[in-house]
Design an enzyme around this catalytic site. Structure first.
Site, PDB file in Angstrom:
ATOM      1  N   THR A 157       1.168   7.212  -0.445  1.00 28.48           N
ATOM      2  CA  THR A 157       1.719   8.477  -0.921  1.00 28.48           C
ATOM      3  C   THR A 157       0.936   8.953  -2.131  1.00 28.48           C
ATOM      4  O   THR A 157       0.791   8.215  -3.105  1.00 28.48           O
ATOM      5  CB  THR A 157       3.213   8.298  -1.275  1.00 28.48           C
ATOM      6  OG1 THR A 157       3.915   7.820  -0.112  1.00 28.48           O
ATOM      7  CG2 THR A 157       3.825   9.612  -1.737  1.00 28.48           C
ATOM      8  N   ARG A 199       0.787  -1.238   0.000  1.00 28.00           N
ATOM      9  CA  ARG A 199       0.000   0.000   0.000  1.00 28.00           C
ATOM     10  C   ARG A 199       0.824   1.296   0.000  1.00 28.00           C
ATOM     11  O   ARG A 199       0.248   2.387   0.032  1.00 28.00           O
ATOM     12  CB  ARG A 199      -0.991   0.041   1.173  1.00 28.00           C
ATOM     13  CG  ARG A 199      -2.142  -0.924   1.029  1.00 28.00           C
ATOM     14  CD  ARG A 199      -3.385  -0.413   1.709  1.00 28.00           C
ATOM     15  NE  ARG A 199      -3.237  -0.230   3.127  1.00 28.00           N
ATOM     16  CZ  ARG A 199      -4.166   0.316   3.918  1.00 28.00           C
ATOM     17  NH1 ARG A 199      -5.302   0.735   3.406  1.00 28.00           N
ATOM     18  NH2 ARG A 199      -3.972   0.421   5.220  1.00 28.00           N
ATOM     19  N   ASP A 200       2.152   1.216  -0.040  1.00 27.48           N
ATOM     20  CA  ASP A 200       2.942   2.441  -0.142  1.00 27.48           C
ATOM     21  C   ASP A 200       4.236   2.178  -0.912  1.00 27.48           C
ATOM     22  O   ASP A 200       5.319   2.581  -0.507  1.00 27.48           O
ATOM     23  CB  ASP A 200       3.245   3.005   1.251  1.00 27.48           C
ATOM     24  CG  ASP A 200       3.655   4.479   1.213  1.00 27.48           C
ATOM     25  OD1 ASP A 200       3.415   5.142   0.171  1.00 27.48           O
ATOM     26  OD2 ASP A 200       4.213   4.970   2.207  1.00 27.48           O
ATOM     27  N   ILE A 201       4.096   1.509  -2.055  1.00 27.26           N
ATOM     28  CA  ILE A 201       5.252   1.231  -2.900  1.00 27.26           C
ATOM     29  C   ILE A 201       5.731   2.535  -3.541  1.00 27.26           C
ATOM     30  O   ILE A 201       4.953   3.270  -4.157  1.00 27.26           O
ATOM     31  CB  ILE A 201       4.893   0.209  -4.004  1.00 27.26           C
ATOM     32  CG1 ILE A 201       4.647  -1.171  -3.382  1.00 27.26           C
ATOM     33  CG2 ILE A 201       5.989   0.137  -5.071  1.00 27.26           C
ATOM     34  CD1 ILE A 201       5.876  -1.831  -2.807  1.00 27.26           C
TER      35      ILE A 201
END
Length: 254
Positions: free
Chosen positions: A121, A80-82
């Site tokens: 992000t 969920r935040d690659i």
């Protein structure tokens, strides 16, 4: 079963008090080359190194995404935040996936969102997150969100690859159309309404491998989540591209 060559190694955690303040400590393996973001800002890449970075990173992501059954199994995990700042570079030129603070787990049909409803992000959010149409009851939706973000990471890395003696300067995704710290509305308009995606440099068209990589990243950041590649499919496709240009035992010069 979470231990993997391409996932940041966790060693332990602790809680301490200092000057009446509570400190939460997380101990992990140290990689002196820092984040992929730092690495890309420091140097240009050979095609071999570019592929090594991407194949190792997607190898770690595929392991996260996979549910392993048995007494020593692991749940499937969506990151969920690659982004390039959450991927570290090892001394051997491979990558490790780091920072699982927003991860979602899935085991035997049950999704555990935890208490944190943050979604990552903004610059790397897929259209279904930006327009709030993502199906939070479907774990597959979170995996497809990761693949959208990984497509952007592929673009960032491949731009730094030198072909015909030329490499693009490092730029974050959508650098040309949104502010340095874009808001939700900025990203929603560009990604959802305009359906804009990062520009593929013209000089890639003269290199078969870069053409193949451009095709893969476009499949990852497709507007429709169902069209996007899985981590396993992307890994296999990148390995095929790598096999077409060099023997498996070539070394990468850092």
């Amino acid at each position: 079963m979470l231990r993997h060559a391409n996932i940041l190694g966790y060693l332990g955690s602790d809680m301490a008090s200092r000057n009446s303040c509570t400190q939460l400590l997380l101990v992990a393996h140290y990689h002196p080359l820092g984040s992929l973001y730092d690495h890309l800002n420091r140097q240009t890449l050979t095609l071999d190194h570019c592929l090594l970075l991407l194949i190792s990173a997607v190898n770690g992501l595929n392991h996260l995404h996979s549910e392993l059954h048995g007494t020593q199994g692991k749940p499937a995990i969506a990151h969920r935040d690659i982004k390039t700042k959450n991927i570290l570079v090892k001394n051997n030129g491979e990558c490790v996936i780091a920072d699982l603070g927003l991860a979602v787990t899935h085991r035997q049909g049950h999704i555990d969102l935890g208490n944190n409803l943050r979604v990552g992000t903004r610059r790397y959010m897929p259209p279904e997150v930006l327009d709030e149409s993502i199906n939070k009851e479907s774990f597959e939706s979170f995996l497809k969100s990761d693949m959208y973000a990984f497509g952007l990471v592929m673009w960032e890395v491949t731009r730094r690859c030198s072909s015909s003696g030329r490499a693009e300067p490092y730029r974050p995704p959508y650098h040309d159309v949104v502010p340095a710290d874009p808001g939700f509305d900025d990203m929603r308009k560009i990604v959802c309404v305009d359906q804009h995606r990062p520009v593929i440099p013209n000089h890639w068209s003269g290199h078969p491998t870069l053409v193949g990589m451009a095709k893969l990243m476009k499949e990852c950041w497709h507007h429709s989540a169902m069209v996007r590649l899985t981590a396993l499919r992307l890994k296999k496709s990148l390995v095929r591209l790598e096999g077409a240009i060099k023997p498996a035992n070539n070394k990468v010069d850092l």
